[in-house]
Write a protein that holds these residues in place. Structure first.
Motif, PDB file in Angstrom:
ATOM      1  N   SER A 137      22.414  40.258 -64.337  1.00 48.08           N
ATOM      2  CA  SER A 137      23.482  40.918 -63.578  1.00 48.08           C
ATOM      3  C   SER A 137      24.275  39.947 -62.704  1.00 48.08           C
ATOM      4  N   THR A 138      24.204  38.664 -63.008  1.00 46.23           N
ATOM      5  CA  THR A 138      24.820  37.629 -62.173  1.00 46.23           C
ATOM      6  C   THR A 138      26.348  37.763 -62.091  1.00 46.23           C
ATOM      7  N   TYR A 139      26.847  37.610 -60.835  1.00 49.87           N
ATOM      8  CA  TYR A 139      28.293  37.541 -60.615  1.00 49.87           C
ATOM      9  C   TYR A 139      28.657  36.421 -59.634  1.00 49.87           C
ATOM     10  N   SER A 140      27.699  35.561 -59.318  1.00 53.75           N
ATOM     11  CA  SER A 140      27.982  34.476 -58.380  1.00 53.75           C
ATOM     12  C   SER A 140      26.979  33.344 -58.575  1.00 53.75           C
ATOM     13  N   LEU A 141      27.323  32.187 -58.045  1.00 51.40           N
ATOM     14  CA  LEU A 141      26.426  31.030 -58.117  1.00 51.40           C
ATOM     15  C   LEU A 141      25.105  31.325 -57.418  1.00 51.40           C
ATOM     16  N   ALA A 142      25.157  31.927 -56.225  1.00 48.70           N
ATOM     17  CA  ALA A 142      23.935  32.210 -55.469  1.00 48.70           C
ATOM     18  C   ALA A 142      23.004  33.124 -56.261  1.00 48.70           C
ATOM     19  N   GLN A 143      23.583  34.112 -56.943  1.00 48.97           N
ATOM     20  CA  GLN A 143      22.757  35.060 -57.684  1.00 48.97           C
ATOM     21  C   GLN A 143      22.059  34.407 -58.864  1.00 48.97           C
ATOM     22  N   ILE A 144      22.765  33.572 -59.609  1.00 45.96           N
ATOM     23  CA  ILE A 144      22.121  32.915 -60.750  1.00 45.96           C
ATOM     24  C   ILE A 144      21.035  31.962 -60.277  1.00 45.96           C
ATOM     25  N   LEU A 145      21.257  31.312 -59.126  1.00 42.03           N
ATOM     26  CA  LEU A 145      20.240  30.407 -58.587  1.00 42.03           C
ATOM     27  C   LEU A 145      18.988  31.179 -58.188  1.00 42.03           C
ATOM     28  N   VAL A 146      19.188  32.321 -57.514  1.00 43.98           N
ATOM     29  CA  VAL A 146      18.035  33.133 -57.104  1.00 43.98           C
ATOM     30  C   VAL A 146      17.298  33.661 -58.334  1.00 43.98           C
ATOM     31  N   GLY A 147      18.053  34.140 -59.313  1.00 42.04           N
ATOM     32  CA  GLY A 147      17.428  34.658 -60.523  1.00 42.04           C
ATOM     33  C   GLY A 147      16.643  33.602 -61.268  1.00 42.04           C
ATOM     34  N   ARG A 148      17.202  32.397 -61.361  1.00 40.60           N
ATOM     35  CA  ARG A 148      16.516  31.313 -62.060  1.00 40.60           C
ATOM     36  C   ARG A 148      15.222  30.916 -61.338  1.00 40.60           C
ATOM     37  N   ILE A 149      15.281  30.869 -60.018  1.00 37.36           N
ATOM     38  CA  ILE A 149      14.100  30.420 -59.281  1.00 37.36           C
ATOM     39  C   ILE A 149      13.008  31.493 -59.289  1.00 37.36           C
ATOM     40  N   VAL A 150      13.394  32.782 -59.226  1.00 30.99           N
ATOM     41  CA  VAL A 150      12.400  33.860 -59.268  1.00 30.99           C
ATOM     42  C   VAL A 150      11.725  33.890 -60.639  1.00 30.99           C
ATOM     43  N   THR A 151      12.525  33.806 -61.704  1.00 31.96           N
ATOM     44  CA  THR A 151      11.947  33.758 -63.047  1.00 31.96           C
ATOM     45  C   THR A 151      11.013  32.560 -63.178  1.00 31.96           C
ATOM     46  N   GLY A 152      11.433  31.430 -62.606  1.00 31.97           N
ATOM     47  CA  GLY A 152      10.603  30.229 -62.649  1.00 31.97           C
ATOM     48  C   GLY A 152       9.260  30.415 -61.973  1.00 31.97           C
ATOM     49  N   VAL A 153       9.236  31.150 -60.858  1.00 33.32           N
ATOM     50  CA  VAL A 153       7.963  31.392 -60.170  1.00 33.32           C
ATOM     51  C   VAL A 153       6.982  32.101 -61.103  1.00 33.32           C
ATOM     52  N   GLY A 154       7.456  33.127 -61.809  1.00 34.22           N
ATOM     53  CA  GLY A 154       6.594  33.842 -62.743  1.00 34.22           C
ATOM     54  C   GLY A 154       6.122  32.963 -63.879  1.00 34.22           C
ATOM     55  N   ILE A 155       7.039  32.187 -64.449  1.00 38.16           N
ATOM     56  CA  ILE A 155       6.667  31.290 -65.552  1.00 38.16           C
ATOM     57  C   ILE A 155       5.678  30.236 -65.083  1.00 38.16           C
ATOM     58  N   GLY A 156       5.882  29.716 -63.876  1.00 38.59           N
ATOM     59  CA  GLY A 156       4.962  28.718 -63.332  1.00 38.59           C
ATOM     60  C   GLY A 156       3.559  29.264 -63.178  1.00 38.59           C
ATOM     61  N   MET A 157       3.449  30.527 -62.788  1.00 34.27           N
ATOM     62  CA  MET A 157       2.128  31.157 -62.686  1.00 34.27           C
ATOM     63  C   MET A 157       1.477  31.274 -64.057  1.00 34.27           C
ATOM     64  N   TYR A 158       2.277  31.569 -65.065  1.00 29.98           N
ATOM     65  CA  TYR A 158       1.746  31.597 -66.432  1.00 29.98           C
ATOM     66  C   TYR A 158       1.206  30.225 -66.841  1.00 29.98           C
ATOM     67  N   THR A 159       2.003  29.170 -66.615  1.00 26.21           N
ATOM     68  CA  THR A 159       1.581  27.836 -67.066  1.00 26.21           C
ATOM     69  C   THR A 159       0.389  27.313 -66.276  1.00 26.21           C
ATOM     70  N   GLY A 160       0.204  27.814 -65.052  1.00 26.33           N
ATOM     71  CA  GLY A 160      -0.946  27.402 -64.256  1.00 26.33           C
ATOM     72  C   GLY A 160      -2.209  28.184 -64.576  1.00 26.33           C
ATOM     73  N   THR A 161      -2.080  29.224 -65.393  1.00 31.43           N
ATOM     74  CA  THR A 161      -3.214  30.115 -65.665  1.00 31.43           C
ATOM     75  C   THR A 161      -3.606  30.167 -67.138  1.00 31.43           C
ATOM     76  N   VAL A 162      -2.634  30.322 -68.038  1.00 30.95           N
ATOM     77  CA  VAL A 162      -2.928  30.596 -69.439  1.00 30.95           C
ATOM     78  C   VAL A 162      -3.733  29.492 -70.123  1.00 30.95           C
ATOM     79  N   PRO A 163      -3.337  28.192 -70.032  1.00 33.74           N
ATOM     80  CA  PRO A 163      -4.147  27.166 -70.722  1.00 33.74           C
ATOM     81  C   PRO A 163      -5.599  27.141 -70.250  1.00 33.74           C
ATOM     82  N   MET A 164      -5.801  27.350 -68.944  1.00 34.23           N
ATOM     83  CA  MET A 164      -7.158  27.383 -68.400  1.00 34.23           C
ATOM     84  C   MET A 164      -7.921  28.596 -68.934  1.00 34.23           C
TER      85      MET A 164
END
Length: 512
Positions: free
Chosen positions: A113-140
């Protein structure tokens, strides 16, 4: 429900495949931005990233902003992986994955739903937090639930899915390139919700890791799940022995408490700091090979540096991701036959060749040298993931002792994401300022990586996690593990070794 009756190798494969879907989303996120940063409709929504229609200082400034939009996903992923240090051992493996999926859904909705630079940055970083939790957990998680003989193959399934995610994103972007309006980039972002729905619907049915349960003192649950993973009864002697080995290894590590055994930075008999540095170093070397320069900016490289049309650039970029996926698939068939060390060294040496060749070819750009550079991009994309994509994540979980495995796994992922962020952030600026010489940097770092792995990284193929513990327990310096791993036979009686070492430690204490 039928899923609750799955057991044995089928259960191990189910855990591996569901975890691999999470890595598919990781790969998709890393590649999806590559296809629409030059689209007019995307630039209209976020004009700050326009590098195609600007020049001079404005173009340089916009390059930095574009680099931030791409790279901030990696920063969010590092934060997510880091959070596993705190919540990973409290929630357990499947519940951490469940939280990660919910966070990803929020991030994807914000991005779509991005309509601004700030929104895409927030969306990218929030998605990244979830993905980072996956990469820190799944291989283990997969390493702890897979048998020693199948562990390499099952963990590397994650690599195939992650690399397939890169390919899927590239081909979706190519297809949407021929549409008009915001749908050409909003739809590719939103498509991730399909994969997330699969994970979130099935994760609650996954069993907890028996090693985690033993660590938490929930022995009866651990026995039941271990038996299910082995496809045996709870009273089978094989199950009993495996549980006893894990308990004994954990107890021995707990016996070092006076030497700060729980501290991942301690240099006690269990060599925690040594193992932590090896784990973090593996993922760092992957990023310093420069592979994500190609994966993340291939469209820009093909359009800008090599002079291809927008359509051709996207076709080449999508084909590159297929080469990556094929390399990951090749790794599955080799990892438990060839071993970890040879494959990691081989992949890094391949990057030395590829990065050196691209530097030489693009230093004097012609139509012929441009085609040669394209060949070596494909060369790099195929050979790197054979040994240096998911392998370092798996290796970090393999060499970590149970008491701090969640810390080591998280640190491994954090290292990957931080260096990924660094590479993504500096790449556009580096190409603008030093051009082809930038590839020489990665040729050198890859060569150094080959030497480091040869000297310091012991082979773990075919060994149980407790056998790998013994390699480090018998090592007295950073150079010993490679030698000890060659000396210790695969499949030796770990329980007998633990009992003998415990008796020797007690005898030394009595004498003192």
């Amino acid at each position: 429900m039928g899923i609750l009756n799955v057991q044995g190798e089928s259960l191990q494969r189910m855990i591996a495949v569901l975890g691999a879907v999470a890595f598919l989303i990781q790969g998709y996120n890393q590649s999806v931005m590559n296809g629409f940063t030059t689209l007019p409709s995307f630039i209209a929504a976020i004009p700050e990233v326009d590098t195609a229609n600007t020049t001079g200082a404005q173009a340089s400034h916009n390059s930095l902003i574009l680099g931030l939009v791409v790279a901030i996903f990696e920063l969010g992923s590092a934060i997510g992986a880091l959070s596993c240090l705190v919540i990973g051992d409290r929630l357990g493996r499947p519940r951490t994955m469940l939280v990660a999926g919910c966070i990803c859904v929020v991030g994807v909705i914000i991005q779509t739903s991005t309509y601004s630079l700030a929104q895409i940055l927030v969306g990218r970083i929030v998605t990244g937090v979830g993905i980072g939790m996956y990469t820190g957990t799944v291989p283990m998680y997969v390493s702890e639930t897979a048998s020693a003989q199948k562990r390499g193959q099952l963990v590397l399934v994650e690599g195939v899915f992650a690399l397939s995610g890169l390919a899927v994103a590239s081909w979706v972007n190519f297809g949407m390139f021929h549409t008009t309006g915001p749908v050409s980039w909003r739809f590719p972002i939103a498509l991730q919700l399909v994969f997330l729905a699969i994970i979130l619907s099935l994760t609650p049915w996954l069993p907890e890791s028996p090693r985690y349960l033993i660590k938490k003192g929930r022995n009866e649950e651990a026995i039941a799940i271990m038996a299910r993973l082995m496809g045996l009864s709870e009273t089978d002697e094989v199950v009993t022995k495996e549980i006893t080995i894990i308990q004994s290894a954990l107890a021995r590590d707990a016996g070092h408490r006076e030497k700060h055994s729980a501290n991942p930075f301690s240099m006690n008999e269990n060599r925690h700091l040594h193992r932590l540095l090896l784990a973090a170093g593996g993922t760092m070397m992957t990023q310093l090979s420069g592979i994500n320069v190609i994966a993340g900016y291939s469209t820009s490289i093909f359009e800008g540096t090599l002079g291809y049309s927008g359509s051709d650039a996207r076709i080449f970029s999508a084909c590159l991701q297929i080469a990556l996926a094929l390399g990951g698939l090749t790794a599955i068939f080799l990892v438990d036959r060839v071993g970890r060390r040879p494959m990691m060294i081989f992949s890094l040496f391949s990057m030395v060749i590829a990065q050196s060749a691209v530097a030489g070819l693009t230093s004097h750009m012609t139509a012929s040298t441009g085609k040669g550079a394209v060949f070596f991009y494909f060369f790099a994309e195929y050979f790197l993931p054979i040994g240096m994509f998911i392998m370092p994540f798996m290796y970090g979980s393999e060499i970590a002792p149970l008491s701090i495995r969640h810390i080591v796994a998280s640190t491994t992922a954090v290292s990957s994401w931080l260096f990924n962020f660094m590479v993504a952030e500096v790449t556009l600026v580096a190409f603008d300022n030093i051009g082809w010489k930038y590839n020489i940097v990665y040729a050198v770092t890859s060569a150094v990586g080959c030497v480091v792995i040869y000297l310091f990284y012991p082979e773990t193929r075919g060994r149980s996690l407790e056998e790998i513990d013994e390699i480090f327990l018998q090592s007295k310096s950073i150079f010993d593990p490679v030698r000890v791993a060659k000396k210790l036979p695969v499949g030796f009686d770990v329980l007998d070794t633990i009992e003998n070492s415990t008796k020797e430690a007690s005898h030394r204490a009595e004498v003192a």
